[in-house]
Design an enzyme around this catalytic site. Structure first.
Site, PDB file in Angstrom:
ATOM      1  N   GLU A  42       2.780  36.357  20.648  1.00 21.69           N
ATOM      2  CA  GLU A  42       3.166  36.722  19.280  1.00 21.69           C
ATOM      3  C   GLU A  42       1.911  36.900  18.439  1.00 21.69           C
ATOM      4  OE1 GLU A  42       4.691  32.680  19.307  1.00 21.69           O
ATOM      5  OE2 GLU A  42       4.126  32.525  17.194  1.00 21.69           O
ATOM      6  N   TYR A  94       6.489  29.655  13.294  1.00 18.71           N
ATOM      7  CA  TYR A  94       6.164  29.820  14.706  1.00 18.71           C
ATOM      8  C   TYR A  94       6.069  28.482  15.439  1.00 18.71           C
ATOM      9  CZ  TYR A  94       1.650  29.115  12.435  1.00 18.71           C
ATOM     10  OH  TYR A  94       0.653  28.631  11.648  1.00 18.71           O
ATOM     11  N   CYS A 150     -20.391  73.508  -2.387  1.00 20.93           N
ATOM     12  CA  CYS A 150     -20.354  72.188  -3.003  1.00 20.93           C
ATOM     13  C   CYS A 150     -18.980  71.961  -3.636  1.00 20.93           C
ATOM     14  CB  CYS A 150     -21.446  72.079  -4.057  1.00 20.93           C
ATOM     15  SG  CYS A 150     -21.325  70.586  -5.043  1.00 20.93           S
ATOM     16  N   ASP A 209       0.923   4.126  -2.778  1.00 13.13           N
ATOM     17  CA  ASP A 209       0.674   5.538  -2.450  1.00 13.13           C
ATOM     18  C   ASP A 209       1.823   6.423  -2.889  1.00 13.13           C
ATOM     19  OD1 ASP A 209      -1.138   4.952   0.673  1.00 13.13           O
ATOM     20  OD2 ASP A 209      -1.780   5.017  -1.426  1.00 13.13           O
ATOM     21  N   ASP A 235      -2.878  35.878   9.906  1.00 11.60           N
ATOM     22  CA  ASP A 235      -4.088  35.426   9.221  1.00 11.60           C
ATOM     23  C   ASP A 235      -3.746  34.967   7.808  1.00 11.60           C
ATOM     24  OD1 ASP A 235      -6.682  34.831   8.796  1.00 11.60           O
ATOM     25  OD2 ASP A 235      -7.402  36.901   8.710  1.00 11.60           O
ATOM     26  N   CYS A 268     -19.503  71.836  -7.667  1.00 11.85           N
ATOM     27  CA  CYS A 268     -19.921  72.941  -8.531  1.00 11.85           C
ATOM     28  C   CYS A 268     -19.716  74.302  -7.870  1.00 11.85           C
ATOM     29  CB  CYS A 268     -21.380  72.780  -8.955  1.00 11.85           C
ATOM     30  SG  CYS A 268     -22.561  73.032  -7.616  1.00 11.85           S
ATOM     31  N   LYS A 294      -8.188  36.248  20.342  1.00 13.90           N
ATOM     32  CA  LYS A 294      -8.630  36.821  19.075  1.00 13.90           C
ATOM     33  C   LYS A 294      -9.013  38.288  19.221  1.00 13.90           C
ATOM     34  CE  LYS A 294      -9.442  34.416  15.851  1.00 13.90           C
ATOM     35  NZ  LYS A 294     -10.237  33.215  15.519  1.00 13.90           N
ATOM     36  N   CYS A 302     -25.198  71.423 -11.002  1.00 16.50           N
ATOM     37  CA  CYS A 302     -24.154  70.669 -10.306  1.00 16.50           C
ATOM     38  C   CYS A 302     -23.909  69.349 -11.043  1.00 16.50           C
ATOM     39  CB  CYS A 302     -24.569  70.390  -8.863  1.00 16.50           C
ATOM     40  SG  CYS A 302     -23.359  69.377  -8.002  1.00 16.50           S
ATOM     41  N   SER A 307      -5.087  22.877  15.731  1.00  9.73           N
ATOM     42  CA  SER A 307      -5.501  24.281  15.768  1.00  9.73           C
ATOM     43  C   SER A 307      -5.384  24.761  17.212  1.00  9.73           C
ATOM     44  CB  SER A 307      -6.907  24.431  15.218  1.00  9.73           C
ATOM     45  OG  SER A 307      -7.784  23.661  15.973  1.00  9.73           O
ATOM     46  N   LEU A 308      -5.841  25.957  17.458  1.00  7.98           N
ATOM     47  CA  LEU A 308      -5.683  26.557  18.785  1.00  7.98           C
ATOM     48  C   LEU A 308      -7.036  26.837  19.406  1.00  7.98           C
ATOM     49  CD1 LEU A 308      -2.961  29.206  17.871  1.00  7.98           C
ATOM     50  CD2 LEU A 308      -2.611  27.223  19.356  1.00  7.98           C
ATOM     51  N   CYS A 368     -26.058  70.756  -1.559  1.00  4.10           N
ATOM     52  CA  CYS A 368     -25.643  71.667  -2.621  1.00  4.10           C
ATOM     53  C   CYS A 368     -26.895  72.305  -3.201  1.00  4.10           C
ATOM     54  CB  CYS A 368     -24.912  70.862  -3.683  1.00  4.10           C
ATOM     55  SG  CYS A 368     -24.788  71.699  -5.259  1.00  4.10           S
ATOM     56  N   ARG A 425      -2.220  22.183   5.866  1.00  6.36           N
ATOM     57  CA  ARG A 425      -2.701  21.496   7.046  1.00  6.36           C
ATOM     58  C   ARG A 425      -3.700  20.397   6.690  1.00  6.36           C
ATOM     59  NH1 ARG A 425      -5.596  24.018  12.341  1.00  6.36           N
ATOM     60  NH2 ARG A 425      -7.514  23.719  11.199  1.00  6.36           N
ATOM     61  N   ASP A 428       0.826  -1.209   0.000  1.00  5.47           N
ATOM     62  CA  ASP A 428       0.000   0.000   0.000  1.00  5.47           C
ATOM     63  C   ASP A 428       0.860   1.258   0.000  1.00  5.47           C
ATOM     64  OD1 ASP A 428      -2.209  -1.494  -0.052  1.00  5.47           O
ATOM     65  OD2 ASP A 428      -2.912  -1.006   1.990  1.00  5.47           O
ATOM     66  N   ALA A 429       1.930   1.192   0.801  1.00  4.93           N
ATOM     67  CA  ALA A 429       2.795   2.370   0.921  1.00  4.93           C
ATOM     68  C   ALA A 429       3.484   2.677  -0.401  1.00  4.93           C
ATOM     69  CB  ALA A 429       3.827   2.157   2.017  1.00  4.93           C
ATOM     70  N   ASP A 430       3.957   1.620  -1.075  1.00  4.83           N
ATOM     71  CA  ASP A 430       4.605   1.832  -2.377  1.00  4.83           C
ATOM     72  C   ASP A 430       3.615   2.392  -3.395  1.00  4.83           C
ATOM     73  OD1 ASP A 430       6.842  -1.060  -2.181  1.00  4.83           O
ATOM     74  OD2 ASP A 430       7.018   1.019  -1.453  1.00  4.83           O
TER      75      ASP A 430
HETATM   76  S1  IVH Z   1       0.784  27.907  16.938  1.00  6.67           S
HETATM   77  C1  IVH Z   1      -0.221  23.428  17.987  1.00  6.67           C
HETATM   78  N1  IVH Z   1       1.243  30.396  16.309  1.00  6.67           N
HETATM   79  O1  IVH Z   1      -3.634  29.652  13.745  1.00  6.67           O
HETATM   80  C2  IVH Z   1      -0.603  24.782  17.532  1.00  6.67           C
HETATM   81  N2  IVH Z   1      -0.450  29.265  15.146  1.00  6.67           N
HETATM   82  O2  IVH Z   1      -6.151  28.763  14.913  1.00  6.67           O
HETATM   83  C3  IVH Z   1       0.352  25.361  16.582  1.00  6.67           C
HETATM   84  N3  IVH Z   1      -1.514  30.615  13.410  1.00  6.67           N
HETATM   85  O3  IVH Z   1      -3.478  26.386  12.607  1.00  6.67           O
HETATM   86  C4  IVH Z   1      -0.074  26.674  16.097  1.00  6.67           C
HETATM   87  N4  IVH Z   1      -0.301  32.430  13.710  1.00  6.67           N
HETATM   88  O4  IVH Z   1      -2.470  28.222  11.144  1.00  6.67           O
HETATM   89  C5  IVH Z   1       0.497  29.321  16.067  1.00  6.67           C
HETATM   90  N5  IVH Z   1       1.799  32.579  15.814  1.00  6.67           N
HETATM   91  C6  IVH Z   1       1.070  31.504  15.590  1.00  6.67           C
HETATM   92  C7  IVH Z   1       0.094  31.499  14.594  1.00  6.67           C
HETATM   93  C8  IVH Z   1      -0.663  30.346  14.410  1.00  6.67           C
HETATM   94  C9  IVH Z   1      -1.278  31.868  12.992  1.00  6.67           C
HETATM   95  C10 IVH Z   1      -2.570  29.771  12.844  1.00  6.67           C
HETATM   96  C11 IVH Z   1      -2.157  28.380  12.509  1.00  6.67           C
HETATM   97  C12 IVH Z   1      -3.081  27.503  13.308  1.00  6.67           C
HETATM   98  C13 IVH Z   1      -4.228  28.397  13.559  1.00  6.67           C
HETATM   99  C14 IVH Z   1      -4.998  27.988  14.777  1.00  6.67           C
END
Ligand code: IVH
Length: 702
Positions: free
Chosen positions: A121, A231, A423, A42, A125, A426, A319, A447, A87-88, A441, A144, A38-40
């Site tokens: 930090e 980051y 105005c 893929d 976006d 004019c 945020k 005008c 994600s965060l 005006c 991602r 499977d790995a090959d």
């Molecule tokens: S740390 C394990 N640092 O925000 C978490 N994420 O909402 C690693 N993002 O998927 C993420 N600036 O795409 C981190 N200074 C920053 C970021 C950052 C933007 C994004 C990143 C992440 C998303 C989460």
């Protein structure tokens, strides 16, 4: 590496891969003994997709990526992340930030006063990217995706200047993570190019960055200036440092861009003050950020804290409010509308608010700028708005952005904004009537701004709605020397004037025989038109679409209305009474109508238009057997069996005219209890007076 392949090599490899994968498919489905693991399998598919991504033109008709069950849906290969891309969690206010700190202390068994360092930090976006280096060489890059499997965008990532091809002194395996983004300046020039090429502009830099990174043709990506901040990291063969901040420094010294606003903080108070500092700089950074990310600095603590299902316990994103942003007010421009209203528009240093780049906002009127609300009371605690100010912009839903507040501590301009009293288009005096927040005006038809806005209104959807003659064309003809359109009537003489002209429209850039013919036909088709549309299209102040329909129905035909408005006196007399007797017409609208028809220049312009048209009579209800058809009825006093509005509507549906005041034209006064002066006047004039029951009997409703 795919990037090293020549076109010929790529083509022959694609041929080989098509055969090998087809064979593997047959083996897999046909026999019980697949030859490839499977790995090959893929791996071959991925290789095929990478080559196709780099050489889209070489994609074969029998391309394995098109085969049923192919995991490659959109032309990109897939890459499984060794370490999931997460994600965060979010914090929206100060309390959420304190709770974040508390949770971590509790989890780690730390007392409230034990030292605990964080990094803070900007949250960029853009879109996150994972770049894998093996022995200092970039091997692949992936988006991602769903966190576990992303798209292989290696060829595109290689075009980004911030991403090094090779590293010196890096761990053998290093998966660098960060954000791909586009600067405001690059975004603006990309959108200019998009528009020049007749393509749709991107809504914001994030979409532009995502659209550019996810290009099947990496030469397109290369032409789009993307940037990258690192980051974080994924798989590592040896640690980068002992702390988050140390690891970021290390990545920086390996040649990656790291965000200069990254800082260590010793607790929630210091995190929040860094948050405010970043928020203040947001509009001047030149790229979009949507919050501030806080991370526990010590990596051994990060390890202990670990992850929930999709987010780390050791980090959080604080945020910014989605609909708000601070930026600089660069200028205040004044736009002149069709009714002469001077509208102040804020020109802003572009800032993304709620996912849209905002560079203009409404300032409503001069009071709003001065810090005075519609009711005369102070707004923003009386703070005025000046050019150069640091202002807070907001968007709610899809509405035009507005300026909400101003930061006086950042003010440098000593002079309050002076709203013009002439105005800007004019030079005529711009005056403010009592009780009106708007300055207007007084130039009227002289005008140019009013004239062109009126023309735009005239060709609008609810007005003449002429195919091929929109706001753009109106502006063009308005400024045209050969075939000018300065007022509505000119539209209907266009074809005649063009026929008599030496330089014909069809020979101009952007026109042709067919399009001119179409345009003239569309204009011709509108010569015969409904009464209410004509009235609405004149753009008389206060006369909207609904009012135009009511007035048209009341007078029935244009000539009758014209006579009435020509002879009417504002505030008195039978024509006035008759007009304001129309349900939905008040004194303000009536005055505006009469003024329009009695102002010489304006009336002449209306007459020139009407001379070109065949205006249809307003549809009258079928009242052939109505006992009150054509009669003018006035209701007064209290009606007990129906509301006044119902009574009027009923009478009108039977072909009667309902008026608000008694005159010699009144046929019947329906008087309920409490009828006063109207009953007396009716008696004086010899008008028939009946009560509500008589009325109901008369119309057969009792
Ligand atoms: S740390 C394990 N640092 O925000 C978490 N994420 O909402 C690693 N993002 O998927 C993420 N600036 O795409 C981190 N200074 C920053 C970021 C950052 C933007 C994004 C990143 C992440 C998303 C989460």
């Amino acid at each position: 590496m795919v990037s090293d392949l020549s076109e010929a090599q790529a083509a022959s490899e694609l041929e080989f891969l098509a055969k090998a994968l087809a064979e593997a498919n047959r083996d897999y489905h046909g026999a019980d003994a697949p030859v490839l693991t499977d790995a090959d399998y893929d791996g071959l598919k991925r290789r095929n997709a990478e080559i196709e991504a780099r050489f889209p033109g070489l994609k074969r008709a029998d391309s394995p990526s098109e085969q049923v069950g192919a995991p490659v849906a959109d032309g990109f290969g897939k890459i499984t992340h060794d370490v999931r891309m997460l994600s965060l969690g979010n914090a929206f206010d100060e309390e959420d930030v304190t709770e974040f700190d508390q949770r971590i202390r509790k989890y780690l068994g730390l007392s409230d006063d034990a030292p605990l360092t964080y990094t803070a930090e900007p949250k960029i976006d853009g879109l996150s990217l994972s770049i894998r280096y093996e022995n200092g060489v970039l091997v692949h890059a992936a988006t991602r995706g769903d966190g576990s499997v992303g798209e292989n965008v290696t060829a595109n990532a290689r075009t980004i200047a911030d991403i090094p091809e090779t590293l010196t002194g890096a761990p053998d395996v290093l998966d660098v993570r960060g954000e791909v983004y586009m600067s405001h300046a690059d975004f603006a020039s990309l959108n200019d190019r998009q528009e020049q090429d007749g393509r749709k502009p991107f809504a914001n830099p994030r979409n532009a960055a995502a659209g550019s990174l996810r290009q099947l043709d990496s030469s397109v990506t290369a032409a789009r200036p993307l940037k990258f901040f690192t980051y974080a990291w994924g798989a590592l063969s040896s640690p980068l440092a002992k702390t988050q901040s140390g690891a970021i420094d290390r990545l920086n010294s390996l040649g990656f861009s790291t965000n200069p606003l990254t800082q260590t903080c010793d607790g929630p108070a210091s995190l929040l003050s860094h948050y405010r500092l970043i928020e203040e700089q947001r509009a001047t950074l030149g790229y979009d950020i949507d919050g501030v990310v806080y991370k526990v600095d010590a990596l051994d603590l990060q390890d202990r804290l670990g992850f929930r299902s999709t987010t780390p316990r050791w980090a959080i994103a604080h945020k910014f409010s989605a609909e708000l942003a601070w930026t600089t007010l660069e200028a205040i421009d004044i736009q002149v509308g069709r009714t002469g209203a001077l509208s102040p528009v804020a020109r802003l240093k572009p800032v993304t608010v709620g996912g849209v780049v905002v560079s203009n906002a409404t300032l409503h009127n001069e009071d709003y700028i001065a810090g005075v609300g519609g009711d005369g009371a102070p707004i923003r605690e009386g703070r005025d708005i000046r050019v150069g100010d640091w202002v807070e912009v907001y968007r709610a839903g899809d509405v035009i952005p507005k300026i909400r507040d101003v930061d006086l501590t950042k003010r440098t301009n000593a002079a309050p904004y002076q709203f013009p009293d002439t105005c800007p288009e004019c030079g005529s005096p711009a005056v403010r009537e009592d009780g009106d927040a708007v300055r207007r005006c007084t130039g009227g038809l002289i005008c140019p701004a009013q004239a062109v806005e009126r023309l735009k209104h005239f060709v609008g959807r609810a007005a003449f709605d002429i195919d091929g003659l929109g706001a753009k064309q109106v502006e063009m003809f308005f400024a045209d020397d050969t075939l000018p359109v300065k007022e509505p009537a000119d539209i209907f003489t266009l074809a005649r004037r063009d026929a008599a002209s030496l330089t014909r429209l069809e020979n101009r850039d952007g026109f042709g025989k067919t399009s001119v013919k179409k345009l003239f036909q569309a204009i011709e088709d509108r010569r015969e038109i409904a009464f209410n549309r004509v009235l609405f299209s004149l753009g008389i102040r206060h006369v909207g679409e609904a009012a135009a329909a009511l007035i048209a129905r009341h007078y029935g035909n244009w000539a009758t209305m014209e006579d009435a408005l020509t002879s009417a006196h504002i505030g008195e007399g039978s024509a006035w009474d008759d007009l304001i007797g129309v349900d939905g017409v008040g004194a303000v609208m009536a005055t505006s109508l009469i003024n329009a028809f009695q102002n010489d220049a304006e009336r002449a312009s209306i007459d020139r238009l009407v001379a070109e048209l065949k205006i249809e009579d307003a549809a009258q209800p079928d009242t052939s057997d109505s006992p009150v058809a054509g009669k003018t009825i006035v209701f007064t006093g209290t009606l007990e069996k129906m509301t006044r509005a119902e009574a009027k509507a009923r009478a009108e549906s039977l072909g009667a005219k309902v008026s608000g005041s008694v005159s010699s034209k009144t046929d019947i006064l329906v008087a309920g209890p409490g009828a006063g002066s109207k009953a007396t006047k009716a008696a004086d004039l010899g008008v028939e007076v009946i009560d509500e029951d008589d009325w109901l009997a008369l119309i057969g409703a009792s």
